[in-house]
Design a protein around this motif. Structure first.
Motif, PDB file in Angstrom:
ATOM      1  N   ALA D 150      18.426  84.592  34.092  1.00  0.00           N
ATOM      2  CA  ALA D 150      19.048  83.380  33.568  1.00  0.00           C
ATOM      3  C   ALA D 150      18.478  83.072  32.199  1.00  0.00           C
ATOM      4  N   LYS D 151      19.131  82.147  31.503  1.00  0.00           N
ATOM      5  CA  LYS D 151      18.635  81.706  30.207  1.00  0.00           C
ATOM      6  C   LYS D 151      17.424  80.811  30.380  1.00  0.00           C
ATOM      7  N   SER D 152      17.495  79.883  31.333  1.00  0.00           N
ATOM      8  CA  SER D 152      16.348  79.002  31.471  1.00  0.00           C
ATOM      9  C   SER D 152      16.160  78.432  32.870  1.00  0.00           C
ATOM     10  N   VAL D 153      17.201  78.371  33.695  1.00  0.00           N
ATOM     11  CA  VAL D 153      17.085  77.610  34.936  1.00  0.00           C
ATOM     12  C   VAL D 153      16.037  78.185  35.882  1.00  0.00           C
ATOM     13  N   HIS D 154      16.116  79.464  36.156  1.00  0.00           N
ATOM     14  CA  HIS D 154      15.162  80.093  37.074  1.00  0.00           C
ATOM     15  C   HIS D 154      15.130  81.582  36.778  1.00  0.00           C
ATOM     16  N   HIS D 155      13.992  82.247  37.063  1.00  0.00           N
ATOM     17  CA  HIS D 155      13.841  83.687  36.823  1.00  0.00           C
ATOM     18  C   HIS D 155      14.213  84.042  35.372  1.00  0.00           C
ATOM     19  N   SER D 156      13.831  83.197  34.410  1.00  0.00           N
ATOM     20  CA  SER D 156      14.252  83.457  33.028  1.00  0.00           C
ATOM     21  C   SER D 156      13.250  84.326  32.281  1.00  0.00           C
ATOM     22  N   PHE D 157      12.468  85.090  33.019  1.00  0.00           N
ATOM     23  CA  PHE D 157      11.447  85.948  32.398  1.00  0.00           C
ATOM     24  C   PHE D 157      11.847  87.416  32.534  1.00  0.00           C
ATOM     25  N   ILE D 158      11.138  88.271  31.794  1.00  0.00           N
ATOM     26  CA  ILE D 158      11.386  89.719  31.873  1.00  0.00           C
ATOM     27  C   ILE D 158      11.216  90.165  33.333  1.00  0.00           C
ATOM     28  N   LYS D 199      25.546  90.122  35.046  1.00  0.00           N
ATOM     29  CA  LYS D 199      24.685  89.433  34.070  1.00  0.00           C
ATOM     30  C   LYS D 199      24.207  90.357  32.968  1.00  0.00           C
ATOM     31  N   THR D 200      24.262  91.654  33.197  1.00  0.00           N
ATOM     32  CA  THR D 200      23.879  92.574  32.121  1.00  0.00           C
ATOM     33  C   THR D 200      24.826  92.436  30.929  1.00  0.00           C
ATOM     34  N   ARG D 201      26.040  91.915  31.190  1.00  0.00           N
ATOM     35  CA  ARG D 201      26.983  91.711  30.074  1.00  0.00           C
ATOM     36  C   ARG D 201      27.194  90.227  29.771  1.00  0.00           C
ATOM     37  N   GLU D 202      26.713  89.359  30.614  1.00  0.00           N
ATOM     38  CA  GLU D 202      26.980  87.926  30.429  1.00  0.00           C
ATOM     39  C   GLU D 202      26.117  87.304  29.334  1.00  0.00           C
ATOM     40  N   PHE D 203      24.989  87.948  29.037  1.00  0.00           N
ATOM     41  CA  PHE D 203      24.047  87.338  28.097  1.00  0.00           C
ATOM     42  C   PHE D 203      23.883  88.158  26.830  1.00  0.00           C
ATOM     43  N   ASP D 204      23.436  87.483  25.777  1.00  0.00           N
ATOM     44  CA  ASP D 204      22.846  88.160  24.626  1.00  0.00           C
ATOM     45  C   ASP D 204      21.341  88.105  24.808  1.00  0.00           C
ATOM     46  N   PHE D 205      20.670  89.159  24.403  1.00  0.00           N
ATOM     47  CA  PHE D 205      19.231  89.237  24.600  1.00  0.00           C
ATOM     48  C   PHE D 205      18.507  89.356  23.257  1.00  0.00           C
ATOM     49  N   SER D 206      17.313  88.777  23.178  1.00  0.00           N
ATOM     50  CA  SER D 206      16.498  88.951  21.983  1.00  0.00           C
ATOM     51  C   SER D 206      15.880  90.340  22.010  1.00  0.00           C
ATOM     52  N   ALA D 207      15.280  90.729  20.871  1.00  0.00           N
ATOM     53  CA  ALA D 207      14.652  92.046  20.790  1.00  0.00           C
ATOM     54  C   ALA D 207      13.618  92.213  21.892  1.00  0.00           C
ATOM     55  N   LEU D 208      12.988  91.092  22.288  1.00  0.00           N
ATOM     56  CA  LEU D 208      11.946  91.180  23.299  1.00  0.00           C
ATOM     57  C   LEU D 208      12.507  91.084  24.708  1.00  0.00           C
ATOM     58  N   GLY D 209      13.807  90.909  24.822  1.00  0.00           N
ATOM     59  CA  GLY D 209      14.410  90.987  26.150  1.00  0.00           C
ATOM     60  C   GLY D 209      14.768  89.668  26.799  1.00  0.00           C
ATOM     61  N   LEU D 210      14.427  88.546  26.164  1.00  0.00           N
ATOM     62  CA  LEU D 210      14.784  87.259  26.762  1.00  0.00           C
ATOM     63  C   LEU D 210      16.237  86.925  26.445  1.00  0.00           C
ATOM     64  N   VAL D 211      16.812  86.056  27.256  1.00  0.00           N
ATOM     65  CA  VAL D 211      18.190  85.632  27.031  1.00  0.00           C
ATOM     66  C   VAL D 211      18.210  84.648  25.873  1.00  0.00           C
ATOM     67  N   THR D 212      19.035  84.913  24.871  1.00  0.00           N
ATOM     68  CA  THR D 212      19.149  83.957  23.766  1.00  0.00           C
ATOM     69  C   THR D 212      20.358  83.047  23.966  1.00  0.00           C
ATOM     70  N   GLU D 286      12.792  79.393  43.619  1.00  0.00           N
ATOM     71  CA  GLU D 286      12.173  79.754  42.345  1.00  0.00           C
ATOM     72  C   GLU D 286      12.106  78.552  41.404  1.00  0.00           C
ATOM     73  N   ILE D 287      13.135  77.700  41.391  1.00  0.00           N
ATOM     74  CA  ILE D 287      13.070  76.489  40.564  1.00  0.00           C
ATOM     75  C   ILE D 287      11.893  75.622  41.022  1.00  0.00           C
TER      76      ILE D 287
END
Lengths: 315, 315, 315, 315, 315, 315
Positions: D150-158, D199-212, D286-287
Motif C-alpha cells: 500500500a501507499k500508506s495505510v498498512h504494509h507500506s514498507f519494502i 498491485k504490481t501495476r496499480e502503483f508508481d514506485f520510487s527508485a528505492l521501491g516505496l509507493v509514490t 497490521e494497522i
C-alpha cells in the motif's frame, strides 16, 4: 330486533339492521358458480367481515367508502364472528344517520379544542404573526375541525389535525416559557399553528371525511410548499414585514427536520428547530398511543412501519 | 510605461498602472514593526499576490471586492511573480474602466445567447407554458445576462446563468425530439428556462456582479421554492390552467433530483426527471471543463469537492 | 374459425387455434379431484389466463417459455376474459409460426437502426477507437439485433439492446458537438457503443430470445468486467496504443456511475462521466415510456421498483 | 567522526556523514533574504528535519525520494533535534550504500517467507488452480519480494506485499482445515495468493521501491480488474477449464467485500467470502500493530483514518 | 407396521405411528363445512405437511412446539408427499421418546467439544482472565451444551452455541499465535468464550430447547449488555483488577463490530477488533454451510436475508 | 492599580494583577533567538492572547488548565488586544481566589435547581422508581452540582449536568401530564434523572472541574452502559422488582435514540422514546442558545459541527 348495533358490541346470534360504512367489497363467485359479495363493514368502533350470498350487484368495489343500509345476522366462521347480510343498499340523501357513529373521531371535545387554540393565538405578543395565524384560522376553521392529520400513520381520524395542532401548540407554549427568552414565542406559536395547514390540499377525502389518498398537488408539490405559499400570500395581503413572512415560511418548509424526511430546507433558526422536534414528539406519542391500545401488558407489537421497530407495552 | 497589463501577461520587471479588483486584503505588521498590506489583485485573466509596504491603510479587508487603481512593478518571491505596489486607492465614480476586463465572464456571446433563447421560447407549441416563460424572460432578462449560476462550483462567472440556461435548453430541445412523442416539449423547455431563476434572489452580489454569499432568503427558503412561487404567481396572473401551473412548479421544486441534493420533492413526471438529468449533465460538464483547463495531459487533479473525486486529463 | 387471434384483440365467445407462448403453467387439482392446468398464454400483444380442464399433463411448469399450439374458446371468469383450452401440445421443428408475433419487439426498424449505428461508428475521427468499435460491431452484430438490454427493468424486449445503443449513440453524438471541443467525440462514441456488449454473456436467453435469468458468469463477473476484457483483447489484437485501450476499459468499467450501482471504478474522465449520464438518461426515459403507456392521464402508477417512486401521467 | 548514524540513534552534538533519503524538500528565503533548503531526511529507522543554510540549489522539491549524501551536525530547535547540513549532493551510480538501511522493510525473512509460500502453493490438491498460482508466482516473484502492499495505510514498507500474502495464506490454510470439507482449499489458497498481484501495476514506485502514488491504470482500472485480467489470461494460456478461471476471477474481483470498499462484484461463493474476510483480518491487524507501536500502555491514539476511530493500547 | 419412520425417509404408502414435533397447526373448515387440522410435523431430519380430517380439536395453534403422538399414512397431493393422520394426541410425561431424534442438533460430539473448550480455557497464561472464564464456564456449562446460538440465522440447532464457541476459540487460538506477540492471547480467548453467554437470557426456549423468540430482556437490554454485566459481576466477585474487567466488558460490548449491527461501542483494542472479525467469519461460514447443503452444484440460492445476496454452489 | 480585571472588561492600557486560567501555552523562540511563552489566559468571561517575553520557563504546555498568578499590561497587536505579561507563576494552595470567577458556570442558581429536582423526585407515585432515583441522587448530589454535561458541545460549564437534568425533568413532567394517562410519569421522571449519571465516570476533569477528556472507561464502555449498570446494582440492592429495573436500564441504554448516535438498543417503550426526544430538545436548544449569543441579529453562524449546519439569528 336490535337496530344498528355497534360493531364492537355484536354477539353471535344477534340480528341487526342499520347503517355502516362499506369499508371493503369484492365481487366473487362461489364454488357452485353463484355470485356473492365479500365485504367488510365498519363503524367508529371497529370493522367486521360480511357475506352477501347470491348477490349479483350492483354494489361492489366501486362503492367502498360509502354508507350502506343493511339487514343481517351475526354468525361465525372458523372461530371468528362473521356477518351474513340479507339486504343491502346504498344510503341516499333521505337516510338519516349519525356520521360520528360511523367513522373514528379524535378523543377530544372539538369546541373546547378550538376555543383553546383561539386563546393561544390571541396570546401572541407579536401582532404580525398573530394576524397571519388568526387570518388563516378563520379561513380554515371548518376544515381544521374535520380533517385527519394523515392517511394512516397517526391522527388518521376525524378531527385528527385539530388534536395534533392543539397538543403541539400546548407544547410550543410550554417550551417558549421553559427556554425564555431565547425562544420567540409568537413566531413558534404561529409556525406551529400553520405548519400542517397545507394538508387541507394534500389529501383527497371520502364523503365521510377520511383521507382516501394523496391529491395530485399533494404528491407533486407537497403540504410544506403549499402551506408556505399560502402563508406568504396571507402575509403579503396583510402587509406583514418581509422578514417575518420569510421566517414563517422557513418554519413551515423545514418542519420535517431533514431532507430525507421531506423538509424542503433544514431548520436554521431555533423556532424552526423546535417546531420540527415538537412535531416529532407529538407524532411519535400518537403512534405509540394507538399501537399500545392494541397490546396486552408484557407484549411486543409487530414491527411498526413508521417507527421502524417493534414496541413493548410494559405493566 | 505599460498601462494596465493583463495579469496573465505580466512578466518580471514590468511596470504597470491601472485598475484591478482587490480580491483579498489583510493588514499585517512586518518583522521590523512596520505596517503593510498583504493583498491579492485580480482581473478577468487571473490573480496575483501583491504587497504594499509601509502602508498603514485605510484600504484593508473591508474593501475586498472593490476596484482599486494601483501603480507598481512585477517582482519575484520564492520563484513566483509578486507585485510591489507603490500607490493604491479605491476607484470612484470618476474612474473609467471596463468591468469586462476585471472579472471573468462566460465564454459566450451574450447577445447571440439571448437571441437563441428567445427563439427556443417562441418555438413552444403550448401557448400557456410559452406565455409564462416569455413573461419571466422579460422580467429577468437583464439579470439573466449578468449573474453567475453559482458562488464557486460551476458557472461562477458573469453571464454564467445565461450560458447554463442556454446549454440546458439546447439539450432539452434535443431530448424532446429524440424521445418524441413521450416528452412534452413545451413543458420541458419552459421548466428548463425557469428552473434557476430563483437564483436571482438566492445570492448576494458584489458591485461587479459576482456572488459574494447566499442571501438570507436564499438560505432560509432556497431558489427552488422562490422560483416555484414566482412561477405560480406569474401563471395565476396570466390565467394559466391550474394543472399546468402545478406541473411547472413541480419541475422547479424537483430539479435537484433527490432530497439530499436539495429537491423539495422528487421528480414524478418524465419532464421533471429529464430536467434534473439535464441539470446534472450541464453542471458536471462545466465542472470538468473548468478543472481540465488547469491540468496537463496525463495528469490527475486534486480531489474536486463537488465531484467527490479526482479527475484525469487524458491526451 | 378465427385462427391465431392476437391476444389484445380477443373477445368473449371467440374460438381460436394457433401458436402462443406458454408464459406460466401450474398443475393443479380441482375441488372434485380432477387434474387441470392453470396457465398463462402470451404473444407480442399481451397475456391472458387459461385453463386446460381434466388435463393430466405432460405439459407443465417445466415447459414455461416454450411455444405451444392450442385450440380453445374465449370465456369469462369474475368479469375478466379467460381462455378455455381444448387441445394443447408443444410446438416442434415442423411447426411454422412467426416469432415476431409471439414476443415483444423493440418499436424500431432494426435495419435502419443498424445502418445508423454503422454511420455513427464510421464518423469517428480517431482511427484506433473506430477500429475497436467496428471490429466488435462485426463480431456482435447478430446478437445486437436480437437481444434485450435487460431481464425486466427496461428494454427487455427483442432488439432492446439495439434500440438502447442507438439512442445513446445519438445523444453521445449531440453532446460531443454541444460541448466541443472539451469532449473527445471518438472516445465517447466508442465507449457508448461498447458499454453493454458484455450483456451478450451476462444473461441466459430463452429459445425465443428473451432473458430468462443471469448467467453464472453474469452473476460472478458482471457485464462491466466481461465487456472491458473483450475490449482489452480486441484492442491488443488490433495493436491500439495502451492508453487508448485503458480509456475504453475505463469507460466500460465505470458506466454505472457509482460503486453502489455496480461501477467497478468511478468515472474519472469527462467521457466516462458523460457515458454514465447518457446511460441514466436513456434507461430512465425508457422506464417512464413503458410505465406511462399503462397509465391514464391524471393517474399515478404504483411504486416502480427501479425508480424507487410512483410516477404521474399528466394530460 | 561518526559516519552515517542511524536517525533513531542521533544525539545532540553528533557530527555525521553519509547517505539518507530526501523525504521532503522546500526552497525558502530567510528573513534576511538568503535562500535556504528546508528538508526532511529519513532512513529505515525514522525521519528528521534538516536545514541547509545559504543554499541556492540545485537540490529541491524535484528530488524528493532520491538518496543524498550529506555532512552535518545534530542541533536543536524549540526542544526538538534538528540537523544542520554543511554539504549535500545527490547520490549517483558510483555511490555505494545499503538500501535496506534507507527505507523501512517488512519485519520478516524474505527467503523463508518465499519458501513457505512455495510450499503452500505446492500443497494444493487441484492441479489447475495450482498451475495458475505457480505460473504467476514465477512471473512476479521478484516484485513480490520487493513491493509494499500500500501507499500508506498498512504494509507500506519494502516486502509488505510478501508479508501480507504469506500471513493471509497461513490463515487461508487454517480456515480450510477448520471448515473442511465445506471449503475448497485449493481455490481459497490460489485466490489468496493472486488477490493483490494487480498491485504490481496499480502503483508508481520510487527508485528505492516505496509507493509514490497510484499509477494511471491503477486509478482508472484498479488492481482488482487488472489482477482478474491477468489471471484470466494465464488460465487461458494454461488451458484451465472455464469455470475454474471464472471462480479465480470472481475471488479477485470481489475481495474488497462491498462495492463501497471497491469490490467489482460482491463475494458469492464461500471461498470469495472467506478471502475478503481474511484480507480484512490481516489488514486491520497490521494497522493496529503499526499504530500500537507508537503508543504507550494506557494511551489512546489519535483518530486513525483507515479505522475511522481511535484505538487503545492496554497494559 | 413401521413405527416412527424418520421424515426424510418416508415414502408414498407408508403407514407410521410415533412421536413428532407439531411444528405448525391451523384449525380450518373444509368446503363441506367440516373442521380439519392443517398441520406440519417435524423431526430432526425434516418437516412435512399433514392433514387431520374431521378433527374438531382440541389440538390447535396453541400447541405448536409440543410433541404429539400420531398414527397415519403417507399420501400425495399435487405431486408432493402429504401425511394423513388418523389419531393425534399430545405426548405427556408417561410417553417415552428420544428428543435427539425430534429436533436438529449440532453436527459435533458435545463431550469432545466441551473437553476441548476446557483445555483451551486452561491454557490461558493470565490467571485473572482464566478465572473469570472458568467460573462462567462452570455456571453455564449445562446451557452451553444445549442452547442454539440464534433463532434462525445460523447455528439455530441444539448445541449451536457450543459449536459456535468452539470454532471461534480455535480461530482465536490460531490468530493469537499468527500475530504473536501483538495479540494478548488470554484476553482474546476469554472474550471469545464469554462473548455470547448473554444469549442464555436473550431468548425464550421451547420445551425441546429451540429458540421460540427473543425474551423481554433480550429485546430491551440485549445479550451484549447482559453478558457484560455478568462478566463485570463475576470479575468483581473474584477480585480481578478493574482494567481487566473493563477490557473483558469492552470485548463483549463491541463484538458486533459496528453500532448499526448492534455493538454498544466500537472495538477499540486489537483483541476486540479480532473478536468481532472472528464472529463474522464463523457466522458467515455457517450461513454458507447451511445454505450450500440445500443447493446443487452450479446452482444459485434465493436471496439470503442475512447475507443480503444470493450465493453460488460451484462444482 | 487595577487588580484582577475581568477579561471581558479589559481595555487598552490597563495594568492588571491577579489569577487567571492558563488556557493554552506554547514555548517559542523569537526571531532574535530569545525564548518566549505564547499563551492564552481565560476567566469565566472570556479569553485573550498573552506573551511572556524573554521567558525560558518553567511554565509551559504541561501546565495548561492550571491557575496562574500574573502581572501585566493590556497592549494591542494587529488591531486586537493582547496581554504582555511581566510576571507569571503557578498558583498554589496558599493562593486565595474564587473559582467561580475563573471558569464558566451554568446560568442557574444551584441550590434552587437542586431543590426543584428533589421536589420532582419526591413527587413520583411509584415508590420503586422513586427509591432508585433518590438513592442515586444522594450518592451523586455533589458531582451533580459540579460537573459539566459535556466536553464542549453543550452545557460544558460547571453545573452543566445539573442544568441539563433540571430542564429535562421539567419537560418530562410537562409531557407526562400532556399525554396522561399513556405515559408512566414515574418511569419517565426516574429515567430522565438517571440518564446521564454515567457521565460522572465517562470524563476526566481538570482541577477546576471542566472536562479535559474522555476517561478510559468512558471510551471503552460509555456512559450509557456505566449508568445502566449502576441503576441495576442500586435496584437490586433496594429489592426493586426485576421488570422495573429492566425498564430503567432500557431507558438509560436507549436514550441516544439511534445506534449511530450511540444508543446500545433502540427505545422500545413510550417513556424511552420520550426520554430520547427530551434529550434531543434540551441539547439542541442549548447549542442554539450558546451559538446565538455569539451572533448579531441578521447574521449566520459558521457551520456548527454538532448540528451539521449554519444557524441564523433573526431580529
Amino acid at each position: 330486533m336490535h337496530s344498528n348495533i355497534r360493531i364492537s358490541e355484536m354477539q353471535l346470534g344477534d340480528a341487526f339492521e342499520g347503517y355502516y360504512v362499506l369499508k371493503a367489497a369484492q365481487q366473487k363467485t362461489s364454488q357452485n358458480g353463484k355470485p356473492f359479495l365479500n365485504a367488510t363493514l365498519s363503524d367508529a368502533t371497529g370493522a367486521m367481515d360480511a357475506k352477501v350470498w347470491d348477490y349479483p350487484g350492483p354494489i361492489g368495489a366501486q362503492d367502498v367508502g360509502s354508507v350502506v343500509r343493511v339487514r343481517g345476522n351475526v354468525g361465525e366462521f372458523r372461530g371468528a364472528l362473521q356477518l351474513t347480510i340479507d339486504r343491502i343498499r346504498l344510503a341516499d340523501e333521505n337516510d338519516v344517520y349519525d356520521c360520528a357513529e360511523l367513522v373514528p373521531v379524535a378523543p377530544i371535545d372539538p369546541d373546547e379544542a378550538v376555543s383553546e387554540i383561539v386563546s393561544l393565538l390571541a396570546s401572541m405578543d407579536d401582532q404580525d404573526y398573530r394576524a397571519v395565524a388568526q387570518e388563516l384560522f378563520e379561513k380554515h376553521e371548518a376544515e381544521l375541525r374535520r380533517i385527519p392529520a394523515a392517511k394512516s400513520v397517526h391522527h388518521s381520524f376525524i378531527g385528527g389535525l385539530l388534536m395534533h395542532t392543539l397538543d403541539m401548540l400546548r407544547l410550543a407554549d410550554f417550551l417558549s416559557r421553559l427556554y425564555a427568552p431565547t425562544v420567540d414565542r409568537s413566531l413558534l406559536l404561529a409556525g406551529t399553528f400553520l405548519h400542517d395547514l397545507g394538508k387541507t390540499r394534500e389529501f383527497d377525502f371520502s364523503a365521510l371525511g377520511l383521507v382516501t389518498d394523496y391529491s395530485v398537488e399533494g404528491q407533486l408539490i407537497g403540504h410544506l410548499v403549499l402551506g408556505a405559499q399560502e402563508a406568504a400570500e396571507t402575509a403579503a395581503a396583510l402587509g406583514i414585514p418581509e422578514e417575518k413572512s420569510m421566517l414563517l415560511q422557513h418554519l413551515i418548509l423545514s418542519h420535517h427536520g431533514q431532507p430525507e424526511f421531506g423538509a424542503a430546507v433544514v431548520p436554521q433558526c431555533l423556532e424552526a428547530e423546535l417546531l420540527s422536534l415538537i412535531d416529532s414528539v407529538d407524532s411519535r406519542v400518537e403512534i405509540y398511543r394507538e399501537a399500545l391500545a392494541e397490546l396486552q401488558p408484557g407484549e411486543f407489537s409487530q414491527r411498526i412501519f413508521a417507527l421502524e421497530k417493534r414496541i413493548f407495552r410494559h405493566e
